[in-house]
Scaffold this motif. Structure first.
Motif, mmCIF file in Angstrom:
data_model
loop_
_atom_site.group_PDB
_atom_site.id
_atom_site.type_symbol
_atom_site.label_atom_id
_atom_site.label_comp_id
_atom_site.label_asym_id
_atom_site.label_seq_id
_atom_site.Cartn_x
_atom_site.Cartn_y
_atom_site.Cartn_z
ATOM 1 N N ASP A 83 0.824 -1.207 0.000
ATOM 2 C CA ASP A 83 0.000 0.000 0.000
ATOM 3 C C ASP A 83 0.862 1.264 0.000
ATOM 4 O O ASP A 83 0.437 2.320 0.448
ATOM 5 C CB ASP A 83 -0.912 -0.016 1.242
ATOM 6 C CG ASP A 83 -2.025 0.995 1.167
ATOM 7 O OD1 ASP A 83 -2.409 1.392 0.042
ATOM 8 O OD2 ASP A 83 -2.523 1.419 2.233
ATOM 9 N N GLN A 84 2.100 1.117 -0.486
ATOM 10 C CA GLN A 84 3.022 2.246 -0.691
ATOM 11 C C GLN A 84 3.506 2.903 0.595
ATOM 12 O O GLN A 84 3.795 4.101 0.624
ATOM 13 C CB GLN A 84 2.384 3.309 -1.606
ATOM 14 C CG GLN A 84 1.887 2.777 -2.938
ATOM 15 C CD GLN A 84 2.983 2.052 -3.710
ATOM 16 O OE1 GLN A 84 4.090 2.567 -3.870
ATOM 17 N NE2 GLN A 84 2.690 0.838 -4.158
ATOM 18 N N SER A 85 3.602 2.152 1.668
ATOM 19 C CA SER A 85 4.149 2.697 2.906
ATOM 20 C C SER A 85 5.630 3.028 2.732
ATOM 21 O O SER A 85 6.373 2.308 2.052
ATOM 22 C CB SER A 85 3.984 1.687 4.040
ATOM 23 O OG SER A 85 4.554 2.174 5.232
ATOM 24 N N GLU A 86 6.077 4.110 3.359
ATOM 25 C CA GLU A 86 7.501 4.474 3.356
ATOM 26 C C GLU A 86 8.254 3.758 4.469
ATOM 27 O O GLU A 86 9.454 3.479 4.351
ATOM 28 C CB GLU A 86 7.656 5.983 3.538
ATOM 29 C CG GLU A 86 7.062 6.832 2.436
ATOM 30 C CD GLU A 86 7.272 8.316 2.710
ATOM 31 O OE1 GLU A 86 8.438 8.756 2.700
ATOM 32 O OE2 GLU A 86 6.278 9.016 2.951
ATOM 33 N N GLY A 87 7.550 3.490 5.562
ATOM 34 C CA GLY A 87 8.165 2.825 6.702
ATOM 35 C C GLY A 87 7.075 2.382 7.660
ATOM 36 O O GLY A 87 6.021 3.026 7.749
ATOM 37 N N VAL A 88 7.312 1.292 8.366
ATOM 38 C CA VAL A 88 6.312 0.753 9.292
ATOM 39 C C VAL A 88 6.946 0.587 10.674
ATOM 40 O O VAL A 88 8.035 0.015 10.811
ATOM 41 C CB VAL A 88 5.777 -0.612 8.809
ATOM 42 C CG1 VAL A 88 4.755 -1.159 9.799
ATOM 43 C CG2 VAL A 88 5.148 -0.483 7.428
ATOM 44 N N LEU A 89 6.244 1.073 11.694
ATOM 45 C CA LEU A 89 6.673 0.888 13.070
ATOM 46 C C LEU A 89 5.932 -0.308 13.651
ATOM 47 O O LEU A 89 4.709 -0.272 13.819
ATOM 48 C CB LEU A 89 6.394 2.131 13.907
ATOM 49 C CG LEU A 89 6.827 2.042 15.377
ATOM 50 C CD1 LEU A 89 8.348 1.973 15.486
ATOM 51 C CD2 LEU A 89 6.287 3.220 16.184
ATOM 52 N N ILE A 90 6.665 -1.388 13.931
ATOM 53 C CA ILE A 90 6.090 -2.547 14.616
ATOM 54 C C ILE A 90 5.856 -2.139 16.066
ATOM 55 O O ILE A 90 6.766 -1.688 16.749
ATOM 56 C CB ILE A 90 7.037 -3.749 14.508
ATOM 57 C CG1 ILE A 90 7.135 -4.190 13.047
ATOM 58 C CG2 ILE A 90 6.569 -4.891 15.401
ATOM 59 C CD1 ILE A 90 8.198 -5.236 12.788
ATOM 60 N N TYR A 91 4.624 -2.316 16.531
ATOM 61 C CA TYR A 91 4.189 -1.690 17.788
ATOM 62 C C TYR A 91 3.477 -2.712 18.658
ATOM 63 O O TYR A 91 2.474 -3.304 18.246
ATOM 64 C CB TYR A 91 3.244 -0.533 17.432
ATOM 65 C CG TYR A 91 2.962 0.462 18.526
ATOM 66 C CD1 TYR A 91 3.764 1.586 18.678
ATOM 67 C CD2 TYR A 91 1.890 0.306 19.386
ATOM 68 C CE1 TYR A 91 3.499 2.541 19.665
ATOM 69 C CE2 TYR A 91 1.617 1.236 20.378
ATOM 70 C CZ TYR A 91 2.422 2.351 20.510
ATOM 71 O OH TYR A 91 2.155 3.280 21.485
#
Length: 313
Positions: A83-91
């Motif tokens: 979905d074109q995310s630049e970065g994901v924070l695993i939370y």
């Protein structure tokens, strides 16, 4: 702007509500919340309702099976980056983030390069006595006997004077920022981000070693703004499932890494023998984990092809 990945298994209402309320205060700092709910339709409806109350932009997936921490976040990371995310924070659901911290973390990431993984300093929260401030994790380190520990966990917390980064051997999966470029490198080399065989526990330590083999640094970010109410503290072995998975994953890692496993070869293998002895005596509930690891040893050797040393039987 980053996205957030959250895996929820049989959600507890108060914890979920607290988590989403905290994220709601910071909702201008991230694009979307990706949530995987493992449970039944009631659990799914509960999460959907709480997300609506919190006013969070989200994509929610329902699974009747439990993919675990590793498989669940693999699923969400793939969805977010597609979905074109630049970065994901695993939370983790038991994290607390202060306003402004997400923006600062992403800014530090962009300044230091999108080819690395990032983990902020995390303060331990003691709900019984909030006045006690300790360190939860400053990253992951390996011991001479082949264990991995959270750096400085339990030591007195000291507010960092100036934000900075340093290379460590791994980062806790409780709060891990994954830029697109770093994710793509790991997926290209290994076919998956977390090793899904690990289910939960030790998967973040394994990730740090694989990333280092692929030239992806693990950077600990010296900063304020993140706190964690840890369900399982370092060295505390009271939950049979935690014990079983910990044993299983220790031996999966041994088989993957062989002589490349961090630590002293003799001391690490001595501890392996001690763990095996405990499985047959005082911790028999962990025998199934040891058995599973042995059954998977051939596949684990193949998975370990990123490392220099041959895995051992």
């Amino acid at each position: 702007m980053i996205d957030i990945s959250l895996v929820v298994y049989k959600p507890r209402v108060e914890e979920l509500r607290s988590t989403l309320a905290g994220l709601s205060v910071c909702k201008s700092e991230f694009r979307k919340l990706y949530v995987l709910v493992s449970g039944d339709k009631f659990d799914h409806q509960l999460v959907e309702k709480e997300l609506e109350v919190a006013g969070l932009s989200s994509t929610v997936y329902l699974r009747y099976d439990n993919l675990g921490f590793a498989g669940g976040h693999n699923f969400l990371l793939e969805s977010a980056f597609e979905d074109q995310s630049e970065g994901v924070l695993i939370y983790n659901p038991d994290l607390v983030v202060e306003p402004g911290a997400l923006t600062r973390l992403w800014s530090i990431c962009r300044q230091n390069g999108l080819e690395s993984l990032y983990g902020p300093w995390i303060k331990a929260v003691d709900l019984a006595d909030p006045s006690v401030e300790a360190i939860d994790s400053l990253g992951i380190r390996w011991t001479a006997d082949g264990r991995h520990l959270d750096i400085a966990q339990g030591e007195a917390w000291k507010n960092p004077v100036q934000e900075s980064v340093r290379v460590v051997e791994g980062l806790t999966g409780a709060c891990l920022l994954v830029p697109r470029h770093a994710y793509q490198t790991v997926r290209r080399e290994d076919g998956e981000f977390f090793d899904s065989w690990f289910v939960a526990y030790r998967e973040d330590a394994d990730l740090g070693l694989r990333c280092a083999a692929h030239g992806v640094k693990s950077l600990s970010v010296k900063m304020l703004g993140f706190s964690h109410m840890r369900g399982v503290k370092e060295g505390v072995r009271t939950n049979p499932l935690v014990n079983m998975l910990s044993v299983q994953n220790r031996f999966l890692m041994r088989q993957k890494l062989g002589r490349s496993r961090p630590g002293n070869y003799f001391l690490a293998n001595l501890r392996d023998c001690i763990v095996i002895g405990a499985c047959f005596t005082i911790e028999r509930s962990s025998l199934s984990g040891l058995s599973t690891a042995l059954k998977l040893r051939r596949g684990a050797r193949y998975k370990g092809n990123a490392f220099a040393g041959p895995a051992s039987d």
